[in-house]
Write a protein that holds these residues in place. Structure first.
Motif, PDB file in Angstrom:
ATOM      1  N   LEU A 167       0.830  -1.204   0.000  1.00 14.43           N
ATOM      2  CA  LEU A 167       0.000   0.000   0.000  1.00 14.43           C
ATOM      3  C   LEU A 167       0.867   1.258   0.000  1.00 14.43           C
ATOM      4  O   LEU A 167       0.574   2.222  -0.714  1.00 14.43           O
ATOM      5  CB  LEU A 167      -0.920  -0.013   1.217  1.00 14.43           C
ATOM      6  CG  LEU A 167      -2.047   0.974   1.244  1.00 14.43           C
ATOM      7  CD1 LEU A 167      -2.947   0.797   0.036  1.00 14.43           C
ATOM      8  CD2 LEU A 167      -2.852   0.803   2.510  1.00 14.43           C
ATOM      9  N   ILE A 168       1.925   1.232   0.774  1.00 12.18           N
ATOM     10  CA  ILE A 168       2.856   2.369   0.782  1.00 12.18           C
ATOM     11  C   ILE A 168       3.480   2.527  -0.603  1.00 12.18           C
ATOM     12  O   ILE A 168       3.572   3.634  -1.136  1.00 12.18           O
ATOM     13  CB  ILE A 168       3.928   2.195   1.884  1.00 12.18           C
ATOM     14  CG1 ILE A 168       3.266   2.318   3.258  1.00 12.18           C
ATOM     15  CG2 ILE A 168       5.048   3.215   1.720  1.00 12.18           C
ATOM     16  CD1 ILE A 168       4.148   1.889   4.417  1.00 12.18           C
ATOM     17  N   GLY A 169       3.869   1.394  -1.194  1.00 16.85           N
ATOM     18  CA  GLY A 169       4.413   1.437  -2.552  1.00 16.85           C
ATOM     19  C   GLY A 169       3.405   1.980  -3.544  1.00 16.85           C
ATOM     20  O   GLY A 169       3.739   2.803  -4.409  1.00 16.85           O
ATOM     21  N   LEU A 170       2.165   1.540  -3.431  1.00 17.60           N
ATOM     22  CA  LEU A 170       1.104   2.032  -4.301  1.00 17.60           C
ATOM     23  C   LEU A 170       0.906   3.533  -4.117  1.00 17.60           C
ATOM     24  O   LEU A 170       0.747   4.270  -5.093  1.00 17.60           O
ATOM     25  CB  LEU A 170      -0.206   1.289  -4.027  1.00 17.60           C
ATOM     26  CG  LEU A 170      -1.427   1.777  -4.803  1.00 17.60           C
ATOM     27  CD1 LEU A 170      -1.245   1.539  -6.300  1.00 17.60           C
ATOM     28  CD2 LEU A 170      -2.679   1.091  -4.299  1.00 17.60           C
ATOM     29  N   SER A 171       0.945   4.001  -2.882  1.00 18.68           N
ATOM     30  CA  SER A 171       0.789   5.436  -2.600  1.00 18.68           C
ATOM     31  C   SER A 171       1.877   6.241  -3.289  1.00 18.68           C
ATOM     32  O   SER A 171       1.611   7.286  -3.880  1.00 18.68           O
ATOM     33  CB  SER A 171       0.834   5.698  -1.094  1.00 18.68           C
ATOM     34  OG  SER A 171      -0.183   5.013  -0.442  1.00 18.68           O
ATOM     35  N   VAL A 172       3.100   5.748  -3.204  1.00 17.93           N
ATOM     36  CA  VAL A 172       4.220   6.434  -3.853  1.00 17.93           C
ATOM     37  C   VAL A 172       4.010   6.470  -5.364  1.00 17.93           C
ATOM     38  O   VAL A 172       4.188   7.513  -6.004  1.00 17.93           O
ATOM     39  CB  VAL A 172       5.568   5.753  -3.485  1.00 17.93           C
ATOM     40  CG1 VAL A 172       6.703   6.272  -4.346  1.00 17.93           C
ATOM     41  CG2 VAL A 172       5.877   5.954  -2.008  1.00 17.93           C
ATOM     42  N   ILE A 173       3.601   5.350  -5.936  1.00 16.81           N
ATOM     43  CA  ILE A 173       3.359   5.286  -7.379  1.00 16.81           C
ATOM     44  C   ILE A 173       2.239   6.247  -7.785  1.00 16.81           C
ATOM     45  O   ILE A 173       2.356   6.966  -8.789  1.00 16.81           O
ATOM     46  CB  ILE A 173       3.036   3.839  -7.811  1.00 16.81           C
ATOM     47  CG1 ILE A 173       4.286   2.973  -7.708  1.00 16.81           C
ATOM     48  CG2 ILE A 173       2.465   3.797  -9.229  1.00 16.81           C
ATOM     49  CD1 ILE A 173       4.031   1.489  -7.832  1.00 16.81           C
ATOM     50  N   LEU A 174       1.163   6.304  -6.997  1.00 21.30           N
ATOM     51  CA  LEU A 174       0.056   7.212  -7.307  1.00 21.30           C
ATOM     52  C   LEU A 174       0.501   8.668  -7.258  1.00 21.30           C
ATOM     53  O   LEU A 174       0.157   9.471  -8.137  1.00 21.30           O
ATOM     54  CB  LEU A 174      -1.108   6.980  -6.341  1.00 21.30           C
ATOM     55  CG  LEU A 174      -1.884   5.674  -6.521  1.00 21.30           C
ATOM     56  CD1 LEU A 174      -2.884   5.494  -5.383  1.00 21.30           C
ATOM     57  CD2 LEU A 174      -2.586   5.629  -7.858  1.00 21.30           C
TER      58      LEU A 174
END
Length: 188
Positions: A167-174
């Motif tokens: 989720l943290i990785g997804l947040s960074v990507i977003l």
């Protein structure tokens, strides 16, 4: 024979409830995602010169109202009702993963309520935030969606840890995607 019939009947009811719950979760999220897109378009339309501003804003606010009251609100209510019914039938209240899901749901319903308030402000001609801020706001629903699905599917705490890392990785990507979009849009 009666106990076999009862088990089959219970299983059938459970599957129909679950399927219907998932359908309304999908329509609710579709409404939330599109609603915030309409916030972005309404904010950008409000910054245009007349008569374009009035024409676009009127149409976009009409679209917001129809989406909110015909799809998003009913879907949120039906999702809550069906989810509560499923939780009761399956006794989810005693399972630790369900407490995490409930916490996320409180956050998601808070997000939903805030979206309703933002819509009401816009219908009154109040545009408090920029389209960039709404683009970021739009990604919060994505984070709730990923989080809730991971918790429901994975259920154990070790998988939650990996889910949080993802989720943290997804947040960074977003956030990088929003920044890239802003950069590309400036070049146009």
């Amino acid at each position: 024979m009666n106990s076999i019939f009862a088990k089959d009947y219970f299983a059938m009811i459970y599957l129909y409830l679950k399927a219907t719950h998932i359908i309304f979760v999908v329509t609710w999220f579709a409404g939330l995602f599109y609603m915030v897109r309409l916030f972005i378009y309404s904010t950008e339309a409000n910054a245009k010169a007349e008569p374009e501003k009035s024409i676009l804003t009127k149409q976009l606010l009409l679209m917001q109202s129809r989406l909110w009251y015909i799809i998003t609100m009913p879907s949120a209510v039906i999702t809550l009702f069906l989810g509560g019914w499923l939780a009761y039938l399956m006794n989810y209240w005693q399972q630790p993963w369900f407490h995490v899901k409930l916490t996320l749901l409180v956050g998601l319903y808070t997000y939903h309520i805030i979206c309703g308030r933002l819509h009401n402000q816009m219908t009154k001609g109040v545009f408090k935030y920029s389209s960039k801020q709404y683009r970021i706001w739009n990604e919060i629903a994505t984070l709730f969606l990923f989080s809730i699905v991971y918790v429901v599917i994975l259920k154990n705490s070790l998988n939650w840890i990996w889910g949080v890392v993802g989720l943290i990785g997804l947040s960074v990507i977003l956030m990088l995607g929003i920044k890239l979009y802003k950069t590309v849009k400036k070049d146009d």
